[in-house]
Write a protein that holds these residues in place. Structure first.
Motif, PDB file in Angstrom:
ATOM      1  N   ALA A 107       0.872  -1.325   0.081  1.00 19.00           N
ATOM      2  CA  ALA A 107       0.069   0.041  -0.033  1.00 19.00           C
ATOM      3  C   ALA A 107       0.995   1.223  -0.075  1.00 19.00           C
ATOM      4  O   ALA A 107       0.462   2.259  -0.898  1.00 19.00           O
ATOM      5  CB  ALA A 107      -0.793  -0.053   1.218  1.00 19.00           C
ATOM      6  N   ALA A 108       1.846   1.164   0.689  1.00 19.02           N
ATOM      7  CA  ALA A 108       2.886   2.415   0.875  1.00 19.02           C
ATOM      8  C   ALA A 108       3.465   2.698  -0.495  1.00 19.02           C
ATOM      9  O   ALA A 108       3.771   3.747  -0.965  1.00 19.02           O
ATOM     10  CB  ALA A 108       3.778   2.053   1.861  1.00 19.02           C
ATOM     11  N   ALA A 109       3.910   1.560  -1.151  1.00 17.43           N
ATOM     12  CA  ALA A 109       4.542   1.742  -2.499  1.00 17.43           C
ATOM     13  C   ALA A 109       3.634   2.191  -3.665  1.00 17.43           C
ATOM     14  O   ALA A 109       3.891   3.156  -4.465  1.00 17.43           O
ATOM     15  CB  ALA A 109       5.002   0.522  -2.950  1.00 17.43           C
ATOM     16  N   LEU A 110       2.376   1.874  -3.407  1.00 21.52           N
ATOM     17  CA  LEU A 110       1.311   2.426  -4.252  1.00 21.52           C
ATOM     18  C   LEU A 110       1.141   3.925  -4.166  1.00 21.52           C
ATOM     19  O   LEU A 110       0.742   4.824  -4.860  1.00 21.52           O
ATOM     20  CB  LEU A 110      -0.190   1.762  -4.400  1.00 21.52           C
ATOM     21  CG  LEU A 110      -0.217   0.259  -5.024  1.00 21.52           C
ATOM     22  CD1 LEU A 110      -1.337  -0.574  -4.558  1.00 21.52           C
ATOM     23  CD2 LEU A 110       0.429   0.454  -6.333  1.00 21.52           C
ATOM     24  N   VAL A 111       0.960   4.081  -2.784  1.00 32.07           N
ATOM     25  CA  VAL A 111       0.766   5.723  -2.495  1.00 32.07           C
ATOM     26  C   VAL A 111       1.997   6.450  -2.911  1.00 32.07           C
ATOM     27  O   VAL A 111       1.625   7.444  -3.756  1.00 32.07           O
ATOM     28  CB  VAL A 111       0.650   5.781  -1.007  1.00 32.07           C
ATOM     29  CG1 VAL A 111       0.761   7.285  -0.631  1.00 32.07           C
ATOM     30  CG2 VAL A 111      -0.519   5.366  -0.355  1.00 32.07           C
ATOM     31  N   ALA A 112       3.129   6.192  -2.866  1.00 32.57           N
ATOM     32  CA  ALA A 112       4.352   6.610  -3.454  1.00 32.57           C
ATOM     33  C   ALA A 112       4.242   6.816  -5.082  1.00 32.57           C
ATOM     34  O   ALA A 112       4.572   7.742  -5.420  1.00 32.57           O
ATOM     35  CB  ALA A 112       5.511   5.914  -3.174  1.00 32.57           C
ATOM     36  N   VAL A 113       3.705   5.627  -5.761  1.00 30.90           N
ATOM     37  CA  VAL A 113       3.542   5.655  -7.418  1.00 30.90           C
ATOM     38  C   VAL A 113       2.700   6.925  -7.596  1.00 30.90           C
ATOM     39  O   VAL A 113       2.598   7.475  -8.323  1.00 30.90           O
ATOM     40  CB  VAL A 113       2.940   4.281  -7.786  1.00 30.90           C
ATOM     41  CG1 VAL A 113       2.704   4.554  -8.943  1.00 30.90           C
ATOM     42  CG2 VAL A 113       4.086   3.228  -7.547  1.00 30.90           C
ATOM     43  N   SER A 114       1.339   6.921  -6.848  1.00 28.58           N
ATOM     44  CA  SER A 114       0.863   8.000  -7.187  1.00 28.58           C
ATOM     45  C   SER A 114       1.482   9.479  -6.944  1.00 28.58           C
ATOM     46  O   SER A 114       1.412  10.450  -7.698  1.00 28.58           O
ATOM     47  CB  SER A 114      -0.378   8.324  -6.128  1.00 28.58           C
ATOM     48  OG  SER A 114      -1.456   9.272  -6.452  1.00 28.58           O
ATOM     49  N   GLY A 115       2.291   9.372  -5.953  1.00 34.62           N
ATOM     50  CA  GLY A 115       3.171  10.806  -5.841  1.00 34.62           C
ATOM     51  C   GLY A 115       4.022  10.948  -7.089  1.00 34.62           C
ATOM     52  O   GLY A 115       4.261  12.156  -7.356  1.00 34.62           O
ATOM     53  N   LEU A 116       4.506   9.814  -7.480  1.00 27.34           N
ATOM     54  CA  LEU A 116       5.499  10.025  -8.547  1.00 27.34           C
ATOM     55  C   LEU A 116       4.857  10.472  -9.989  1.00 27.34           C
ATOM     56  O   LEU A 116       5.212  11.278 -10.492  1.00 27.34           O
ATOM     57  CB  LEU A 116       6.164   8.869  -8.773  1.00 27.34           C
ATOM     58  CG  LEU A 116       7.357   8.375  -7.588  1.00 27.34           C
ATOM     59  CD1 LEU A 116       7.680   7.046  -7.985  1.00 27.34           C
ATOM     60  CD2 LEU A 116       8.500   9.398  -7.545  1.00 27.34           C
ATOM     61  N   ILE A 117       3.420   9.968 -10.165  1.00 21.45           N
ATOM     62  CA  ILE A 117       2.944  10.459 -11.130  1.00 21.45           C
ATOM     63  C   ILE A 117       2.406  11.797 -10.805  1.00 21.45           C
ATOM     64  O   ILE A 117       2.380  12.458 -11.972  1.00 21.45           O
ATOM     65  CB  ILE A 117       1.694   9.668 -11.365  1.00 21.45           C
ATOM     66  CG1 ILE A 117       1.849   8.056 -11.733  1.00 21.45           C
ATOM     67  CG2 ILE A 117       0.533   9.995 -12.282  1.00 21.45           C
ATOM     68  CD1 ILE A 117       0.927   6.815 -11.609  1.00 21.45           C
ATOM     69  N   GLY A 118       2.213  12.098  -9.675  1.00 23.06           N
ATOM     70  CA  GLY A 118       1.700  13.703  -9.409  1.00 23.06           C
ATOM     71  C   GLY A 118       3.005  14.385  -9.807  1.00 23.06           C
ATOM     72  O   GLY A 118       2.471  15.608 -10.425  1.00 23.06           O
ATOM     73  N   ILE A 119       4.137  14.147  -9.419  1.00 25.07           N
ATOM     74  CA  ILE A 119       5.479  14.979  -9.874  1.00 25.07           C
ATOM     75  C   ILE A 119       5.346  15.024 -11.313  1.00 25.07           C
ATOM     76  O   ILE A 119       5.384  16.343 -11.888  1.00 25.07           O
ATOM     77  CB  ILE A 119       6.414  14.328  -9.347  1.00 25.07           C
ATOM     78  CG1 ILE A 119       6.688  14.559  -7.796  1.00 25.07           C
ATOM     79  CG2 ILE A 119       7.969  15.017 -10.018  1.00 25.07           C
ATOM     80  CD1 ILE A 119       7.932  13.948  -7.392  1.00 25.07           C
ATOM     81  N   PHE A 120       5.145  14.008 -12.049  1.00 22.64           N
ATOM     82  CA  PHE A 120       5.303  14.127 -13.391  1.00 22.64           C
ATOM     83  C   PHE A 120       4.024  15.200 -14.164  1.00 22.64           C
ATOM     84  O   PHE A 120       4.278  16.031 -14.886  1.00 22.64           O
ATOM     85  CB  PHE A 120       4.971  12.579 -14.168  1.00 22.64           C
ATOM     86  CG  PHE A 120       4.839  12.730 -15.661  1.00 22.64           C
ATOM     87  CD1 PHE A 120       5.991  12.979 -16.339  1.00 22.64           C
ATOM     88  CD2 PHE A 120       3.714  12.405 -16.325  1.00 22.64           C
ATOM     89  CE1 PHE A 120       5.978  13.014 -17.845  1.00 22.64           C
ATOM     90  CE2 PHE A 120       3.630  12.724 -17.576  1.00 22.64           C
ATOM     91  CZ  PHE A 120       4.828  12.841 -18.567  1.00 22.64           C
ATOM     92  N   HIS A 121       2.919  14.886 -13.535  1.00 26.44           N
ATOM     93  CA  HIS A 121       1.741  15.759 -13.942  1.00 26.44           C
ATOM     94  C   HIS A 121       2.192  17.253 -13.316  1.00 26.44           C
ATOM     95  O   HIS A 121       1.765  17.970 -14.309  1.00 26.44           O
ATOM     96  CB  HIS A 121       0.456  15.189 -13.312  1.00 26.44           C
ATOM     97  CG  HIS A 121      -0.978  15.970 -13.584  1.00 26.44           C
ATOM     98  ND1 HIS A 121      -1.956  15.620 -13.158  1.00 26.44           N
ATOM     99  CD2 HIS A 121      -1.079  16.795 -14.717  1.00 26.44           C
ATOM    100  CE1 HIS A 121      -2.911  16.466 -13.938  1.00 26.44           C
ATOM    101  NE2 HIS A 121      -2.323  17.082 -14.779  1.00 26.44           N
ATOM    102  N   ALA A 122       2.504  17.498 -12.402  1.00 26.36           N
ATOM    103  CA  ALA A 122       2.663  18.912 -12.150  1.00 26.36           C
ATOM    104  C   ALA A 122       3.630  19.625 -12.849  1.00 26.36           C
ATOM    105  O   ALA A 122       3.833  20.513 -13.418  1.00 26.36           O
ATOM    106  CB  ALA A 122       3.108  18.880 -10.499  1.00 26.36           C
ATOM    107  N   GLY A 123       5.035  18.419 -13.247  1.00 32.97           N
ATOM    108  CA  GLY A 123       5.662  19.000 -14.166  1.00 32.97           C
ATOM    109  C   GLY A 123       5.417  19.481 -15.555  1.00 32.97           C
ATOM    110  O   GLY A 123       5.638  20.399 -16.197  1.00 32.97           O
ATOM    111  N   VAL A 124       4.036  18.919 -16.117  1.00 34.75           N
ATOM    112  CA  VAL A 124       3.561  18.884 -17.196  1.00 34.75           C
ATOM    113  C   VAL A 124       2.863  20.274 -17.204  1.00 34.75           C
ATOM    114  O   VAL A 124       2.580  21.237 -17.973  1.00 34.75           O
ATOM    115  CB  VAL A 124       2.469  17.816 -17.753  1.00 34.75           C
ATOM    116  CG1 VAL A 124       1.749  18.194 -18.706  1.00 34.75           C
ATOM    117  CG2 VAL A 124       3.381  16.555 -17.965  1.00 34.75           C
TER     118      VAL A 124
END
Length: 160
Positions: free
Chosen positions: A71-88
């Motif tokens: 679950a922690a890994a999946l929460v982190a994955v969402s955060g990484l996608i969020g970084i990518f999206h924010a960068g866009v």
């Protein structure tokens, strides 16, 4: 079961639930339609909820710990996608997609479906719809998800 595992299990359930509640609140109450990348950020949180929920009914410390770590890994994955999206959104890099369709066309005549499609708002992934302190929703998801994943992992490692 140690307090660390109990706390980690609770955080693994509450963090994605709170972030999803916020996302759905902005959508349903605030009228902010999610773009495609916004949806990408939600999927790992749904998975984290499932794993965290299973950690409450599973037997054995090792199984519970593994589910919470997942679950922690999946929460982190969402955060990484969020970084990518924010960068866009901030135009730091090019996105994969630019928009998404927000109207359901199921059961409509072709003419009505075309009218609804043309009238639907286009939600661009490269334009933040909302921000607080200069940080978009994707940026806030990235921050909260990565901090949350770290807190879960720290509690999971705790021996108290």
């Amino acid at each position: 079961m140690t307090n660390g595992l109990r706390n980690a299990r609770l955080l693994a359930l509450l963090i994605p639930a709170a972030l999803l509640a916020g996302a759905w609140g902005f959508q349903l109450l605030g009228g902010l339609y999610p773009c495609e990348m916004c949806h990408w950020q939600r999927w790992p949180h749904y998975g984290a909820l499932v794993l965290a929920g299973l950690a409450f009914v599973a037997g054995g410390r090792r199984v519970k710990s593994t589910l919470v770590a997942g679950a922690a890994a999946l929460v982190a994955v969402s955060g990484l996608i969020g970084i990518f999206h924010a960068g866009v959104e901030y135009h730091w890099w090019q996105g994969i997609t630019a928009c998404t369709q927000t109207t359901s066309l199921h059961g409509l005549s072709t003419d009505q479906a075309l009218k609804d499609l043309l009238a639907a708002p286009i939600v661009r992934c490269d334009a933040a719809q909302w921000s607080l302190l200069g940080i978009s929703l994707a940026g806030w998801n990235a921050l909260m998800s990565l901090i949350g994943a770290l807190l879960i992992a720290l509690q999971l490692r705790s021996r108290s």
